[in-house]
Each structure stands twice: as C-alpha cells, then as structure tokens.
Design an enzyme around this catalytic site. Sequence first.
Site, PDB file in Angstrom:
ATOM      1  N   ILE A   1       4.609  -1.134   3.229  1.00 24.95           N
ATOM      2  CA  ILE A   1       4.321   0.262   2.935  1.00 24.95           C
ATOM      3  C   ILE A   1       5.216   0.701   1.783  1.00 24.95           C
ATOM      4  CG2 ILE A   1       4.330   2.616   3.806  1.00 24.95           C
ATOM      5  CD1 ILE A   1       2.189   0.931   5.106  1.00 24.95           C
ATOM      6  N   LYS A   2       4.599   1.242   0.739  1.00 23.11           N
ATOM      7  CA  LYS A   2       5.373   1.700  -0.410  1.00 23.11           C
ATOM      8  C   LYS A   2       5.823   3.140  -0.197  1.00 23.11           C
ATOM      9  CE  LYS A   2       4.408   0.309  -4.658  1.00 23.11           C
ATOM     10  NZ  LYS A   2       3.662   0.045  -5.920  1.00 23.11           N
ATOM     11  N   VAL A   3       7.128   3.341  -0.293  1.00 22.79           N
ATOM     12  CA  VAL A   3       7.744   4.652  -0.136  1.00 22.79           C
ATOM     13  C   VAL A   3       8.585   4.915  -1.380  1.00 22.79           C
ATOM     14  CG1 VAL A   3       9.413   6.007   1.204  1.00 22.79           C
ATOM     15  CG2 VAL A   3       7.812   4.471   2.376  1.00 22.79           C
TER      16      VAL A   3
ATOM     17  N   LEU B   1       0.857  -1.186   0.000  1.00 24.99           N
ATOM     18  CA  LEU B   1       0.000   0.000   0.000  1.00 24.99           C
ATOM     19  C   LEU B   1       0.888   1.230   0.000  1.00 24.99           C
ATOM     20  CD1 LEU B   1      -2.819   1.358   0.281  1.00 24.99           C
ATOM     21  CD2 LEU B   1      -2.516   1.177   2.768  1.00 24.99           C
TER      22      LEU B   1
END
EC number: 2.2.1.2
Length: 368
Positions: free
Chosen positions: A139-141, A108
């Site tokens: 978590i997409k960064v 996400l």
Amino acid sequence: MSRLLAVAELGQSIWLDYIRRDLVESGALERLIVEDGLRGLTSNPAIFEKAIAGSSQYDVSLAGHVRAGQRDPEQLVEVLATEDIRLAADAFDRLYRDSGGVDGYVSLEVSPRLANDSARTLSEARRLWRTVGRPNLMIKVPGTPAGVPVVRQLIAEGINVNVTLLFSRSAYRAVAEAYLAGAEDWLKSGGDPAKLASVASFFVSRIDTAVDAELAKLGSEALALSGQVAIANAKLAYQDYLELCASPRWQALAQRGVRPQRLLWASTGVKNPAWRDTLYVEALIGPETVNTVPPATLDAFRDHGVAARGLDQDVAFARTVMAAVERLGIPFEKITEQLAGDGVQLFVDAWAQLLQAVAGKRDALEQA
C-alpha cells in the site's frame, strides 16, 4: 546477460513504474520477469489516469460494472485498478515466494486526496489491503507528516507499505523511524517477522529540475552543480540507511528476522534531454535497494546501460555538492517540502481527471 539482470547481480532490484491491462494479459509482464529479471511493479494515480482514461482496454470491464448497477466514478476506478493490481500481483507470485518475500511486490496508492488526513489514510489503506487480498501487495502512503504515523501503524498490523513522495533526508529518517517502531510493535504482538515488507520511495529527477532552475540564476560556479544535486542527495540518504542498519536498535530487529526497509529510487526518468538517459539508474546502483523505472528508461538501460556499483562511491564528493548548495544559499529543505506538496497535488489532479474520464465513459455507456 541482460544489462538489467546484471543490476540484480549487484544487489539492486529493478521494478517497473507502469501498469496497464495489456501489459499483463499480453504476456509482456511475464517476459520482463523471466528475461530481464524484473522484480516488482509500482503504480500511482497518474499512471492509472493514462491507462484507464487514455485507452479503450477497460471499456468492456467498465461496461460490465455499469450494467451491474455501479455508477460512482470513484468505485468504478477502484474496481478497475484493483483488477489490474491483482493480475500483476499474481504474475509476480512465484517470484515473491521464491525470493522469500524480498521481491515480487505490486504497489497500489491510497487516494491522494487523503494525503494530509492520517485517520482516513489509515482506514483506506486497511480497506485496500483487504480488498486486493494479495500478500505481495504494498500500500502506497505518502511520506507527509500526516502519513508517517500511518506507516508505523500499518507496519504494526503487518500491512506492507511503500512510503512515497520522499525528497529530503529528514523526511526519509522520519519514515525509517516509523518502520522501526512499527516493526517493534508487530513483534510485540506476536507477528511473524518474515511477513513484514516496506520500501521508502526517494524521488530523484524532480530535485534536479527544481534545483537547476535555482542554479541558473546564480552564474557559472553554481551551474557546475547542474545535474549533480539529486544524485548527491540520494547517495547521502543511502549513507543514512547504512548508519541505521548498523545501529543496535536495528540489529536487534534483524536478529529476529525482520527485513530492512529498502530505499527505492523513484522518478528516475531523466528530464533533461542533454543528459544521458540512464544517468539516474547508473549512478544509484547499490546493494539492498530498489529502482523503479518507467518503460522508456527500462528500454534505454536494456539497450545501453552500464551496470556498475555506484551508490556508495564518491560519497565525499556528494557531501561537497550538498555543502556547495548550502553555501550558495539555495533553500534546499524548502524546495524539497515544496516538491512533496506539488507531488501530492499532481496525483490529486490526475485522480480528478481520471474520475471525470470514467464518469464520461459511464454516461456514454448508459446512453448507448
């Protein structure tokens, strides 16, 4: 054996770059996991824009949240997206546990509007991690200069990270360094090494699209490189990964049970209709990597893909290709920087369109 299962036998995990509610609720995702060995799923703002704004599947859920008093489009989008992410994460939960935390992840993305703001990206990533509440979430960064310190801090806190929008080897190396430093910090704080997970999403097809436009200006010698630069760049990034894994610094972490941050090949749908539609999947099969593919590419590989180890083959030729790019004066680093910026903007635009569409649906529900 499914061609997709054969890829797993070669050490690569196939993930799906797609999410929509009916994928999970219809049982289609479970079938992909069981029959094709699908081992994870990625999402991004553009995927959610197509899913939520482009279908009526979310209208009942949306109406319920609106009736409950929620009006803010951003909050409405988040609640719809996190519902999907939880459903998908639960579908992958058994695989996650059976694989010992190697696979079974669902990604996400932090709001792309924060891509150049380290403090707000970090805060948002922590909040989304708590909100979804699933151990197999990533978590997409974005791997922007502002994102790199965020990666280190999230890993240091035991939050799984999918670092996205990587186009150059220098950007990848910065991200790999952040993972190492974060893992060292996590262990110093007494963290369990088995709980750390990360992938570095290295983009492929967009590089060929951009570079081939430059090659077309330079004549026949340059055109001979068409369709080869993205694969060569990815193969050399994998060599960087292997070199890192051989370093004493990484070995010290591995001996304590830390898993490597795998390279993930993203943007692997072929854009040029003259090329084989499974080109990027076939060329980049290799151990300890992930390939996240859109549904059409998944179907194409299942139908006629060739599962053979190619990622660490013809490395000398890959170096020759990149040397030729430099000799021809193509500003490769500048192109990759531009692609990273463009990638952020594409997601910002998709996010804005999604918010507008949800606001329109909200207004229609309130007037009904």
